[in-house]
Design a protein around this motif. Structure first.
Motif, short mmCIF file in Angstrom:
data_model
loop_
_atom_site.label_atom_id
_atom_site.label_comp_id
_atom_site.label_asym_id
_atom_site.label_seq_id
_atom_site.Cartn_x
_atom_site.Cartn_y
_atom_site.Cartn_z
N ALA A 8 1.67 -17.52 10.84
CA ALA A 8 1.47 -17.58 9.52
C ALA A 8 -0.03 -17.13 9.35
CB ALA A 8 1.34 -18.91 8.84
N SER A 9 -0.38 -15.97 8.69
CA SER A 9 -1.79 -15.43 8.48
C SER A 9 -2.19 -15.64 7.29
CB SER A 9 -1.58 -14.08 8.96
OG SER A 9 -0.65 -13.37 8.04
N LYS A 10 -3.37 -15.28 7.23
CA LYS A 10 -4.51 -15.45 6.16
C LYS A 10 -3.62 -14.60 4.86
CE LYS A 10 -8.75 -16.58 8.02
NZ LYS A 10 -10.04 -16.28 8.29
N ALA A 11 -3.72 -14.83 3.61
CA ALA A 11 -3.25 -14.22 2.52
C ALA A 11 -3.73 -12.65 2.86
CB ALA A 11 -3.59 -14.61 1.13
N GLY A 12 -2.82 -11.69 2.68
CA GLY A 12 -2.99 -10.15 2.75
C GLY A 12 -3.39 -9.70 4.22
N GLU A 13 -3.39 -10.49 4.97
CA GLU A 13 -3.83 -9.93 6.42
C GLU A 13 -2.42 -9.72 7.18
OE1 GLU A 13 -6.68 -11.41 10.01
OE2 GLU A 13 -5.22 -12.78 9.65
N THR A 14 -2.32 -8.39 7.73
CA THR A 14 -1.17 -7.96 8.47
C THR A 14 -1.41 -8.16 9.85
OG1 THR A 14 -1.98 -5.63 8.79
CG2 THR A 14 -0.92 -6.04 6.72
N PRO A 15 -0.28 -7.98 10.56
CA PRO A 15 -0.22 -7.95 12.10
C PRO A 15 -1.46 -7.09 12.78
CG PRO A 15 1.84 -8.54 11.53
CD PRO A 15 1.17 -7.90 10.27
N THR A 16 -1.38 -5.87 12.28
CA THR A 16 -2.35 -4.83 12.82
C THR A 16 -3.76 -5.08 12.23
OG1 THR A 16 -0.69 -3.11 12.33
CG2 THR A 16 -3.00 -2.37 12.39
#
Length: 616
Positions: A53-61
């Motif tokens: 799970a990442s921060k809001a709006g953060e993509t894997p790239t």
């Protein structure tokens, strides 16, 4: 993981380096330099079996770029540079393919229906990204096709066979390299810590060189043992780093040895200076003057004590030659200090002897003082001088201690005798001056007596010249006898005889003055005949050209006039003397003589004078 990023960056740079070397190798590659061969395609980092799970709006790239940036900040030695190497960075996570344990053990047995929906979605998305972003390898703005790829493959094979491919170290090799480095560093730290402890035990003082060598030898053996233990099981790795470690420690020991030698030298010099000051202070406690033999004994005592104290401080360092050399320098320094004190002591001794000599001289002078200002005869003068010298020596020797210094005392006696001899000479000169003064006083008295006895009270002028001269001679002889009788005990002094000659000259002068006074009186007594003679001379003076003629004429006229009066009874010599005196004193006659005084007149007068002897 950061190690993965570093490893990827290493592989990428080595691959790029190989491509660059391939272009540089002209024997294999003959085309022009091409930057396209050095460019890398976009990088897709596939993370399998992963979900996060990442921060809001953060993509894997975004997450990958953030990871690369944070890794650069953590590593201060260099930048990874993945963004510069690859044209683009992408991150693509793929979920677990199946929940079945058997399928996960061998995915080749899985059917499409066995895969999870998330896995298939992530897989399809990855395929799509690859197909959309794949680009052919370009060369000179044209895609590389089969033949060019075959050529590149041949180059790769040749480079591999020639050993041109860069070697990619494994992590195990890196670990071993780090182990060797850390083991060597640990051994160096161990040696240094042991060195610090050993130096602390010495109290921050110089260390005996033999003990320092023994410590180094033992500590070096412990360090080698420690190094073997740190690399236990890796015997093939020990030889080279151990040799390097020993070389470094030997260099460290050589450096410490050199520093220790300098500290030993400094310590010895400092101790030498301290003992030199101590020696100077000990010698300064002496009250000068001292007996020279006792002072020399004391100096030897000071040298022994300071030399002993010096070795008491640095004896444990005696295995270094400089320690003994500096001890010899200490003895030289003490000798130089002692020389100064010896010279000062000799100066004080000489001052004592000089004072004693002055006492002796003062005693001599007081004993030979002329209280009555009367001269002494030679025998009496010698007797007084000899007694005074004996008393003076006794007085001087009372103040001069002969034990102070034999050489200086002998010189004192020689100087005293020399000074007393000078005083004797001075006494003789003083006696002679008193005698001379006495002689002058007597001469002055005798002159007054002669003047009185030949004055108008005793001799009436004018008188016959023969009578006057006879009386003057009697008075002269009487004066000379009185002088001789007065100084008959001082005949050995030449000054008495010399002053008698002076007396004779002055008495002769006074007698001559009395004779002249008598001539003047006689001339005055016959002034009338002489005046008559002058009248005749003035009438006939022009007839005579030369001085001789004129003076002869004047004398003849005056002699004729004097023969008529009371001067008839005078002797011819007496009348001649009166005439000469008249001629000498008469102004007219002297002017006439001066008017005829010249070369022609003088020559003519000589001739006539000579002829007068033949025709007179």
């Amino acid at each position: 993981h950061q190690d993965d990023l570093e490893y990827l960056e290493l592989l990428s740079r080595r691959t790029r380096l190989f491509a660059l070397q391939a272009q540089i190798n002209k024997a294999v590659y003959h085309e022009s330099f091409d930057h396209d061969l050095l460019s890398f395609p976009p990088l897709i980092w596939v993370v399998q079996d992963f979900v996060q799970a990442s921060k809001a709006g953060e993509t894997p790239t975004d997450w990958l770029n953030k990871l690369v940036a944070s890794s650069i900040k953590e590593n201060q030695d260099f930048d990874l540079g993945l963004a510069e190497i690859f044209a683009d960075l992408h991150c693509h996570p793929i979920f677990i393919p199946s929940a079945d344990k058997k399928i996960l053990e061998d995915l080749s047995t899985a059917e499409e229906s066995d895969l999870t929906a998330d896995f298939k979605s992530d897989r399809d998305a990855l395929k799509l990204r690859i197909t959309e972003n794949i680009k052919p390898k370009m060369k000179l703005n044209s895609p590389i096709r089969g033949p060019e790829l075959a050529t590149l493959l041949r180059v790769l094979v040749s480079a591999s066979n020639d050993g041109s491919l860069p070697e990619i170290p494994g992590r195990w090799k890196i670990f071993l390299d780090q182990l060797k480095v850390s083991s060597k560093e640990s051994c160096i730290r161990f040696y240094n810590s042991e060195l610090v402890s050993f130096k602390n035990l010495s109290g921050n003082l110089p260390i005996n060189t033999t003990k320092l060598y023994i410590w180094h030898r033992d500590t070096l053996a412990k360090t080698e043992e420690l190094f073997h233990k740190l690399l236990l099981g890796y015997n093939e790795l020990v030889a080279v780093p151990l040799s390097d470690l020993v070389s470094k420690l030997e260099s460290k020991y050589a450096q410490e040895k050199e520093i220790n030698l300098k500290r030993i030298n400094s310590k010895c010099i400092e101790t030498k200076q301290q003992q030199s000051i101590t020696a100077e202070q000990m010698m300064g406690q002496l009250e000068l003057p001292q007996r020279m033999d006792e002072m020399r004994e004391y100096i030897e005592y000071v040298k022994r004590e300071c030399y002993k104290d010096y070795w008491g401080v640095v004896n444990y360092l005696s295995d270094v030659p400089d320690v003994r050399n500096i001890s010899n320098e200490l003895l030289v320094a003490i000798d130089e200090i002692a020389d100064l004190f010896v010279k000062e002591n000799l100066r004080k001794i000489n001052e004592v002897y000089e004072s004693a000599k002055q006492v002796g001289i003062a005693k001599f002078r007081s004993s030979t003082e002329f209280k009555e200002q009367e001269p002494l005869v030679s025998r009496e003068l010698k007797r007084v001088s000899d007694l005074a010298k004996v008393d003076s020596r006794k007085a001087a020797e009372t103040y001069a201690d002969p034990s102070l210094d034999k050489g200086s005392y002998k010189k004192f006696l020689d100087d005293l005798n020399e000074s007393l001899e000078k005083e004797v000479i001075s006494l003789s000169e003083t006696n002679l001056n008193i005698l001379s003064s006495k002689c002058l006083q007597v001469i002055s008295t005798l002159k007054l007596a002669f003047i009185s006895r030949t004055g108008s009270d005793h001799v009436k002028l004018p008188t016959f010249e023969e009578s006057l001269r006879t009386q003057l001679n009697l008075e002269e002889n009487k004066i000379y006898r009185e002088y001789t009788d007065h100084f008959n005990q001082f005949t050995e002094f030449k000054e008495v005889a010399e002053l008698r000659k002076r007396l004779e000259q002055e008495i002769k002068l006074l007698a001559g003055q009395r004779v002249q006074e008598n001539l003047d009186a006689l001339t005055k007594a016959v002034s009338i005949p002489l005046t008559n003679a002058m009248s005749i001379v003035k009438l006939s003076a022009a007839k005579y050209d030369t001085v001789w003629e004129f003076k002869t004429f004047v004398k003849k006229v005056c002699s004729g006039e004097l023969a008529k009066g009371k001067a008839m009874e005078w002797s011819e010599e007496m009348r001649s003397n009166v005439i000469d005196n008249f001629i000498h004193n008469d102004e007219y006659i002297q002017n006439e003589i001066q008017s005829r005084d010249g070369i022609f007149s003088m020559i003519k007068g000589w001739i006539m004078w000579i002829l007068s002897f033949f025709f007179n």
